[in-house]
Design a protein around this motif. Structure first.
Motif, PDB file in Angstrom:
ATOM      1  N   ALA A  26       0.896  -1.275  -0.033  1.00 25.58           N
ATOM      2  CA  ALA A  26      -0.048   0.000  -0.154  1.00 25.58           C
ATOM      3  C   ALA A  26       0.775   0.967  -0.030  1.00 25.58           C
ATOM      4  O   ALA A  26       0.562   2.282   0.531  1.00 25.58           O
ATOM      5  N   ARG A  27       1.869   1.382  -0.679  1.00 28.20           N
ATOM      6  CA  ARG A  27       2.845   2.434  -0.770  1.00 28.20           C
ATOM      7  C   ARG A  27       3.527   2.546  -2.352  1.00 28.20           C
ATOM      8  O   ARG A  27       3.613   1.313  -2.892  1.00 28.20           O
ATOM      9  N   PRO A  28       3.613   3.670  -2.663  1.00 28.81           N
ATOM     10  CA  PRO A  28       4.321   3.699  -3.987  1.00 28.81           C
ATOM     11  C   PRO A  28       5.510   2.744  -4.214  1.00 28.81           C
ATOM     12  O   PRO A  28       6.447   2.569  -3.244  1.00 28.81           O
ATOM     13  N   LEU A  29       5.711   2.428  -5.328  1.00 28.99           N
ATOM     14  CA  LEU A  29       7.179   1.713  -5.677  1.00 28.99           C
ATOM     15  C   LEU A  29       8.428   2.512  -5.341  1.00 28.99           C
ATOM     16  O   LEU A  29       9.371   2.174  -4.987  1.00 28.99           O
ATOM     17  N   LEU A  30       8.287   3.790  -5.848  1.00 26.40           N
ATOM     18  CA  LEU A  30       9.333   4.695  -5.472  1.00 26.40           C
ATOM     19  C   LEU A  30       8.875   5.977  -4.860  1.00 26.40           C
ATOM     20  O   LEU A  30       7.775   6.455  -4.992  1.00 26.40           O
ATOM     21  N   SER A  31       9.529   5.765  -3.868  1.00 24.64           N
ATOM     22  CA  SER A  31       9.096   7.130  -2.607  1.00 24.64           C
ATOM     23  C   SER A  31       9.619   8.325  -2.737  1.00 24.64           C
ATOM     24  O   SER A  31       9.290   9.268  -2.126  1.00 24.64           O
ATOM     25  N   SER A  32      10.964   8.585  -3.696  1.00 34.82           N
ATOM     26  CA  SER A  32      11.407   9.693  -3.747  1.00 34.82           C
ATOM     27  C   SER A  32      11.928   9.729  -5.358  1.00 34.82           C
ATOM     28  O   SER A  32      12.208   8.989  -6.040  1.00 34.82           O
ATOM     29  N   SER A  33      11.836  10.923  -5.820  1.00 35.54           N
ATOM     30  CA  SER A  33      12.285  11.462  -7.450  1.00 35.54           C
ATOM     31  C   SER A  33      13.761  11.029  -7.465  1.00 35.54           C
ATOM     32  O   SER A  33      14.047  10.924  -8.601  1.00 35.54           O
ATOM     33  N   GLU A  34      14.301  11.114  -6.419  1.00 29.85           N
ATOM     34  CA  GLU A  34      15.912  10.973  -6.458  1.00 29.85           C
ATOM     35  C   GLU A  34      16.244   9.484  -6.647  1.00 29.85           C
ATOM     36  O   GLU A  34      17.493   9.037  -6.862  1.00 29.85           O
ATOM     37  N   GLU A  35      15.077   8.640  -6.269  1.00 33.83           N
ATOM     38  CA  GLU A  35      15.634   7.066  -6.304  1.00 33.83           C
ATOM     39  C   GLU A  35      15.039   6.385  -7.505  1.00 33.83           C
ATOM     40  O   GLU A  35      13.721   6.930  -8.131  1.00 33.83           O
ATOM     41  N   SER A  36      15.781   5.522  -8.278  1.00 37.46           N
ATOM     42  CA  SER A  36      15.251   4.826  -9.404  1.00 37.46           C
ATOM     43  C   SER A  36      15.066   3.284  -8.765  1.00 37.46           C
ATOM     44  O   SER A  36      15.551   2.772  -7.976  1.00 37.46           O
TER      45      SER A  36
END
Length: 435
Positions: A26-36
């Motif tokens: 229940a959380r997005p795959l990528l939590s930060s735009s700085e992470e791939s």
């Protein structure tokens, strides 16, 4: 909700790079735009379920080098392995090796995976190839594992595990493996010291405490062995193997009711493992519950736990109850299983003699002696079969050989009775005087 489907070997990502509200975490795959996804896959710090998502998403992207993609596959395969999907792990590890043939990490992962699949020769080839490229504890530990368990070459296994420990002194699995190898070499004091060192390094390691238990069990000190078995169960209360083995220790201490409780729990934890049923039946027999023990053996067979070990003792129990025809069926079933040995044929020889099937008894005794020429009981049953089939001289020589192999003295009276029944009274009296 399934986020991925596998089509003709190609992984297809559904739902882009985010998870729905009913998804795994229940959380997005990528939590930060700085992470791939690639960075998260390489970091290898999340749950196996999410590692599958990261690494599959990373592999769907373009631009990574073959070496990086190989690492994606390595971490994807490790996640699959953690989740019990060995076939998917195999595909990933093979892909990792194909992309980067020089990666010892990929080779070692694939080799250990082959071990899990009972493909030991292929695993050994990969471990050797890996170690020649760059020595690692994983490769030398893997070779030691196969040398000990499959090739039964404990001296070479010890040398290999020593190299592994020199390369990685904190290799805790390797330290415990060294202890088991030392037991194989009958170096019990060194094995004890090794397991004590392993407990010092990790006091909550069940296998290390089990090694200490095994030392005391081998010495016949079952009270002290029970202390280590209890500590093992505190750490791993849901382990069926450990629980069944503690039942064995309890039986040795004549605590059969407690043994039944442990064995019953072992059956609940793993109904396909034979040892729980066997230990329960042995304890029931010790308490005089012979019919109940028979039901326990029957339950094991019905559950699919009827391996060679259990079927042997099932046949033995039936023979003790005088149910020889049924005993013959079970010992034949035991002999048809893998890992049969001379003891199975020896028991069959005894049962056949009780059924007056002398030729069958002779064949079984000879089969046992082909595997173990010093089996005193097989020598005795062959002697009886020979006597009944009219080969008195050969029978006498066979009985002498059985006595020389430490056949218990009470068998002298039995053989004397056989001689008298066959009309060899004078020979029987001479034999009685001799022994």
């Amino acid at each position: 909700m399934r986020l991925f489907v596998r089509l003709t070997g190609t992984v297809v990502l559904l739902g882009a790079l985010c998870l729905s509200a009913v998804s795994l975490s229940a959380r997005p795959l990528l939590s930060s735009s700085e992470e791939s996804a690639g960075q998260l896959c390489l970091r290898d710090e999340d749950t196996p379920e999410r590692m599958l998502l990261y690494c599959r998403a990373a592999l769907a992207e373009e631009g990574a080098t073959d070496e990086t993609r190989s690492e994606y596959h390595r971490n994807l395969g490790s996640a699959d392995q953690d989740l019990g999907d060995i076939e998917a792990a195999t595909e990933s590890f093979l892909a990792a090796v194909d992309l980067d043939p020089g990666s010892v990490e990929a080779l070692n992962l694939l080799a250990w995976n082959y071990w899990d699949l009972d493909r030991e020769p292929e695993a050994m080839v990969l471990f050797r190839r890996s170690s020649q490229m760059r020595p690692t504890a994983s490769a030398y530990g893997g070779m030691a594992n196969i040398l000990r368990r499959i090739e039964q070459r404990p001296e070479e296994a010890l040398e290999s595990i020593e190299i592994a420990l020199a390369l990685l002194p904190d290799y805790r699995w390797g330290l415990r493996e060294k202890g088991w190898i030392l037991f194989d070499l009958d170096q019990d004091e060194d094995a004890l010291a090794t397991f004590q060192e392993a407990v010092y390094a990790d006091g909550d390691n069940a296998s290390a405490h089990w090694g200490i238990m095994t030392y005391h069990q081998r010495k016949g000190d079952y009270e002290t062995a029970l202390l280590s078995a209890n500590r093992t169960m505190e750490i791993a209360p849901e382990d069926a193997f450990y629980r069944a083995r503690r039942a064995f220790i309890l039986r040795r201490l004549d605590r059969n009711q407690q043994a039944i409780l442990d064995a019953s729990r072992a059956i609940e934890l793993d109904p396909l493992r034979s040892n729980g049923y066997a230990q329960k039946a042995f304890a029931e027999i010790a308490l005089g519950y012979t019919a109940r023990a028979l039901s326990t053996f029957e339950e094991a067979v019905e559950a699919g736990a009827g391996d060679n070990f259990l079927l042997y003792w099932y046949a033995d129990h039936l023979s003790e109850m005088g149910r020889m025809e049924e005993a013959m069926l079970q010992i034949d079933a035991a002999i048809a299983e893998p890992d049969t040995d001379s003891a199975d044929q020896t028991l069959k020889a005894y049962i056949a003699l009780e059924l007056d099937r002398d030729e069958t008894a002779l064949e079984a005794a000879e089969a046992a002696l082909a595997e173990d020429a010093e089996d005193e009981y097989a020598l005795y049953y062959k002697a009886v079969a020979d006597l009944r089939m009219g080969r008195a001289e050969e029978a006498i020589a066979g009985f002498d050989a059985a006595m020389a192999a430490d056949l218990p003295e009470n068998y002298v009276s039995r053989f004397v009775a056989e001689l008298v029944f066959e009309g060899k009274v004078a020979t029987a009296l001479k034999l009685r005087l001799k022994y």
